[in-house]
Structure formats: C-alpha cells, structure tokens
Motif scaffolding. Structure first.
Motif, short mmCIF file in Angstrom:
data_model
loop_
_atom_site.label_atom_id
_atom_site.label_comp_id
_atom_site.label_asym_id
_atom_site.label_seq_id
_atom_site.Cartn_x
_atom_site.Cartn_y
_atom_site.Cartn_z
N ASP A 173 0.85 -1.18 0.00
CA ASP A 173 0.00 0.00 0.00
C ASP A 173 0.89 1.24 0.00
OD1 ASP A 173 -1.39 2.27 1.70
OD2 ASP A 173 -3.00 1.01 0.87
N PRO A 174 0.66 2.22 -0.87
CA PRO A 174 1.56 3.36 -0.98
C PRO A 174 1.60 4.25 0.26
CG PRO A 174 -0.41 3.71 -2.32
CD PRO A 174 -0.44 2.29 -1.86
N MET A 175 0.58 4.19 1.11
CA MET A 175 0.54 5.06 2.28
C MET A 175 1.06 4.37 3.54
SD MET A 175 -0.35 7.74 0.83
CE MET A 175 -0.36 8.74 2.31
N THR A 176 0.68 3.11 3.75
CA THR A 176 1.06 2.43 4.99
C THR A 176 2.28 1.56 4.85
OG1 THR A 176 -0.33 0.49 4.58
CG2 THR A 176 -1.38 2.38 5.64
N TYR A 335 -22.78 -8.02 -11.45
CA TYR A 335 -22.20 -6.76 -11.91
C TYR A 335 -22.63 -5.59 -11.01
CZ TYR A 335 -20.97 -9.40 -16.07
OH TYR A 335 -20.46 -10.33 -16.93
N GLY A 336 -23.86 -5.64 -10.53
CA GLY A 336 -24.31 -4.60 -9.61
C GLY A 336 -23.51 -4.61 -8.31
N LEU A 337 -23.26 -5.81 -7.80
CA LEU A 337 -22.47 -5.95 -6.57
C LEU A 337 -21.05 -5.44 -6.78
CD1 LEU A 337 -22.21 -7.05 -3.66
CD2 LEU A 337 -21.54 -9.26 -4.67
N SER A 338 -20.48 -5.73 -7.94
CA SER A 338 -19.10 -5.30 -8.21
C SER A 338 -19.00 -3.78 -8.22
CB SER A 338 -18.61 -5.89 -9.54
OG SER A 338 -19.27 -5.30 -10.64
N VAL A 339 -20.02 -3.11 -8.73
CA VAL A 339 -20.01 -1.64 -8.74
C VAL A 339 -20.22 -1.10 -7.34
CG1 VAL A 339 -21.21 0.42 -9.58
CG2 VAL A 339 -20.80 -1.51 -11.13
N LEU A 340 -21.17 -1.69 -6.59
CA LEU A 340 -21.45 -1.24 -5.24
C LEU A 340 -20.22 -1.37 -4.34
CD1 LEU A 340 -23.40 -0.36 -2.98
CD2 LEU A 340 -24.00 -2.79 -2.69
N VAL A 341 -19.56 -2.51 -4.38
CA VAL A 341 -18.40 -2.76 -3.52
C VAL A 341 -17.27 -1.79 -3.83
CG1 VAL A 341 -16.61 -4.45 -2.96
CG2 VAL A 341 -19.00 -5.17 -3.11
N ALA A 342 -17.18 -1.37 -5.09
CA ALA A 342 -16.11 -0.45 -5.48
C ALA A 342 -16.20 0.87 -4.72
CB ALA A 342 -16.16 -0.19 -6.99
N TYR A 343 -17.40 1.24 -4.27
CA TYR A 343 -17.60 2.51 -3.59
C TYR A 343 -17.60 2.38 -2.07
CZ TYR A 343 -18.63 4.67 -8.06
OH TYR A 343 -18.53 5.15 -9.34
N LEU A 344 -17.47 1.16 -1.55
CA LEU A 344 -17.43 0.99 -0.10
C LEU A 344 -16.05 1.34 0.43
CD1 LEU A 344 -19.35 -2.42 0.33
CD2 LEU A 344 -20.23 -0.09 0.64
N ARG A 346 -12.50 1.12 2.02
CA ARG A 346 -11.59 -0.03 2.06
C ARG A 346 -11.40 -0.56 3.47
NH1 ARG A 346 -9.11 -0.81 -2.75
NH2 ARG A 346 -7.56 -2.18 -1.78
N SER A 347 -11.75 0.23 4.47
CA SER A 347 -11.60 -0.19 5.86
C SER A 347 -12.69 -1.19 6.28
CB SER A 347 -11.63 1.03 6.79
OG SER A 347 -12.84 1.75 6.64
N ALA A 351 -16.27 -6.52 3.54
CA ALA A 351 -16.48 -6.41 2.09
C ALA A 351 -15.31 -6.97 1.29
CB ALA A 351 -16.68 -4.94 1.71
N ARG A 352 -14.22 -7.32 1.96
CA ARG A 352 -13.02 -7.74 1.23
C ARG A 352 -13.25 -8.94 0.29
NH1 ARG A 352 -8.35 -7.03 5.92
NH2 ARG A 352 -8.40 -4.73 5.94
N PRO A 353 -13.94 -9.99 0.73
CA PRO A 353 -14.15 -11.12 -0.20
C PRO A 353 -14.94 -10.70 -1.44
CG PRO A 353 -14.62 -11.79 2.06
CD PRO A 353 -14.46 -10.30 2.07
N TRP A 354 -15.84 -9.72 -1.27
CA TRP A 354 -16.67 -9.29 -2.39
C TRP A 354 -15.92 -8.39 -3.35
CZ3 TRP A 354 -20.53 -12.43 -2.48
CH2 TRP A 354 -21.06 -12.91 -1.28
#
Length: 408
Positions: A173-176, A335-344, A346-347, A351-354
């Motif tokens: 990760d570029p920050m941590t 595909y809907g789930l993939s878009v939704l998870v992209a906006y959750l 990261r902490s 949601a990580r498995p999704w």
C-alpha cells in the motif's frame, strides 16, 4: 425451438464454459499437471567468483520522485562490484531525473539519456546495445530489490539451458507500506509456480527478471508489454528455459488511484492482443505445456470480455425459460455488486471477499477497452508514468513480510 434460439443457447453456454475454464478449470488443471509431471530443480551451487557479469537495467521517464531511492537500492545489491553495473536509460525525460542521476558518484552507474522520447521498447533496444553484462536484470523505476535478489537470479544461469529467470513481486500500500497482495495476485503467483515447474512459464514480471544478453532480440517499437514479449521471443528463437525464482524478491507500491490501475490494465490488454500476432507460434500443440498455458492462461483470459458479453446478449433472447431468467438475474446481481463494492470504504473488512467481483469486472472492462485501443491503434509504445505516493515505510514492512513468508 427454432434455430435462432438454439444458436443463442450455444452462445450462452459456450461463453459460460470458456470463462469457467479460464478462471477455474485451468488453475485446477495446471495444479494437477504440475503435481503429476513437474520437474523440480534447484538452482546450481555457484560461488561468488563464479557468478556471471551483470547489468541492472532501469528504463525511466520523468521519475524524479523515486529515481534516487531506486538507484541507491540497485547500487547496494549484494553482488560482486567488479562484475556488476547499474544502467539507467532515460526516455526523453523533461523533469529533474537526469540532474539527480548526475549527483551520484559511482563508477558502477551509467546513464543513457535519449533526448527524444521514443517509448520503452525502443529505449530497451538501444540500451541493450550498450550493456556489458552477460546477464541483464530488468527492473522499473518504482521498484525496490531485496539485497540478495540479483544474486538469486544470476545463479540459475550456471545452467546453460536457462535463458530467463523471473523473480517474485510483493505489492504494498503506498501510504502504509503494508503488504496488500490480494487474493487475485496470490492466484496469479500460484499459476506462475505451477507453470514454472512444467517449463511453461509465460513471460516475466517487468519489476524483476533476468535474461542472457545474447538472447535478447530487438522488439517492435510499438510493443506494449515488453516483459511478456521479450522472454517468449527468446524462448521461441532459442528454446531456452524460463525459470521462476520466488526468493528473488522485488517490492512495488500499488497505484494510488483506481483510474491509474484501470489505464494500466487496459494497456496490458491492448498489449496482450498485440502480442498474439508476434507469439502465435506458441499455440502450436507440439510445444506441449507451453501451448496449453498460453491458450488457457493468456489467450482465453484476454477473450473473456467477449464471452461475458455474448452470455449477456444471448441471455436476453432466452427469457421465456425460468432457467435463463434466473441466469440473467444472477449476472445483473454480480455486476451490480461489483459496482457497489467499489464505492465501499476499504476499511470495511467484511467487504473484502466481495472485492473480487470488482476486480473481475474491472479487469474484463479494461481488457475490452484495451482490445479497441489495439484494434484502432490508439495505444503507442510510449507510456505515461503511474502516479506515486510517498511510501516511507513500504520497503521495511515488505521485507519483514518476505522474511516471514519466504520458501526455498
């Protein structure tokens, strides 16, 4: 059932089967084949005075933010100083990269500055003409090597059949600075290990790989994924072995922005379609495991966006059946789930498995964009540098990770 409906059914299930084969069946098959037919070999025992002469080559364009650390790291490599050099080839830099390099006081550092920007592939072609090492280790400007990485790569070349050795890339990760090897990256590393044990490793990782200098052949200036084309051209022309060495480790940060990662994957996709015209002979069944791996791991993977679109389009004509109504619902939900998870955030650990759904969708969308860029010729051999973020802890954290997880 009319012929059009029958054709739609064939399109749907053919697409489904090929996607399933590429992402699920092929990994299981290559794992089983590796267990059944692998040739496990250890590297030759080589003393320091038997190591070949070595050139570490770094091609850079406008990398003033990271070039000082990169060159300092390369010069600190654990390798006999009388048989090693670090060469930085600058592709039309317009920032302060050259002046930073001129501040180094080392006889082992050479700078090749090409004033006119020509692209990475042409820069590689010209740089190889100036190298003195029997072995060339290629790397990127934003990469850091473990101190022993070059030595671990070079010792394999005591075997005259070995022509290319690919190292292992650890992402941070570029920050941590924490290791962020995703499940997908571990999946790709697993495939490399299996393919390598069958003598069917496909290409290398541009962050860390080594090649015999005499096996390098100039590549077209428009080549987009040189770390894939260079090793496989060498294999096609010489029959040499490509080896995977997991203890030769490099560290690299992930792109700071999703848009940067998408552009990178689209470029790789365009390069993949481009490379088929150069490397199509690898699909000859007489090449054995190499042909199987090239088809299953690369060609079919690159074509998956079209299989997925074929499934979706054909499904729309089959809604008279409950089975296909369910299939369409599952596709839309995925595909809907993939878009939704992209906006959750990261902490959110749950949601990580999704996030695999997001990775899958983004990768195939990037491949689709890459195909059109290749077809229309809008991608060129020049490359735009990826945005970097400060990473004060990345290298120390990843070295600690490597020490705790390495295998020999």
């Amino acid at each position: 059932m009319d012929q059009i409906q029958q054709a739609e059914i064939v399109v749907f299930w053919t697409g489904f089967g090929l996607v399933l084969f590429s992402y699920a069946v092929y990994p299981v098959a290559i794992w089983w084949l590796a267990r059944a037919f692998a040739r496990y070999e250890s590297h030759p025992d080589v003393s320091s005075d038997q190591l070949p002469s070595l050139s570490i080559l770094i091609v850079a364009h406008n990398e003033e933010e990271v070039i000082k650390d990169r060159v300092s790291n390369a010069l600190a490599t654990d390798y006999p100083t009388d048989r090693s050099e670090v060469v930085v080839a600058l592709d039309g830099c317009t920032d302060g990269t050259l002046s930073i390099l001129q501040g180094f006081r080392s006889d082992r550092l050479r700078v090749l500055s090409f004033e006119t920007r020509q692209g990475k592939s042409e820069t590689l072609n010209h740089a190889f003409e100036s190298l003195s090492g029997e072995i060339v280790v290629l790397s990127d400007a934003n990469t850091e090597f473990d101190p022993g990485a070059a030595r671990r790569l070079a010792r394999w070349f005591a075997d005259p059949e070995v022509g290319i050795v690919c190292g292992r890339l650890v992402l941070s990760d570029p920050m941590t600075g924490r290791n962020v090897d995703s499940l997908y990256w571990k999946y790709e590393t697993f495939l490399k290990r299996c393919e390598g044990s069958l003598g069917a490793l496909l290409g290398a990782n541009g962050a860390i790989y080594a090649i015999r200098r005499k096996l390098f052949s100039p590549i077209p200036g428009s080549t987009l994924i040189d770390d894939f084309v260079v090793p496989l051209l060498a294999k096609l022309r010489s029959g040499c072995r490509i080896v995977y060495e997991p203890t030769a480790v490099a560290y690299e940060e992930t792109p700071a922005e999703v848009a940067s990662e998408f552009r990178r994957r689209a470029r790789i996709g365009a390069g993949g379609f481009q490379s088929i015209a150069i490397l199509w002979r690898l699909l000859d069944p007489r090449r054995g495991w190499v042909a199987f791996s090239f088809l299953g791991h690369k060609v079919l993977r690159w074509l998956c966006p079209f299989f997925l679109l074929g499934m979706l389009a054909s499904n729309l004509f089959l809604l008279g059946s409950p089975t296909y109504r369910l299939a369409l619902g599952l596709q839309c939900a995925f595909y809907g789930l993939s878009v939704l998870v992209a906006y959750l955030p990261r902490s959110w650990t749950f949601a990580r498995p999704w996030r695999l759904t997001t990775m899958f969708t983004m990768m195939n969308a990037a491949l689709f964009v890459g195909f059109w860029r290749w077809l229309l010729g809008t991608n060129r051999g020049t490359w735009a540098r990826t945005s970097r973020s400060p990473r004060p802890h990345a290298i120390d954290a990843n070295r600690e990770f490597f020490r705790s997880t390495q295998w020999r």
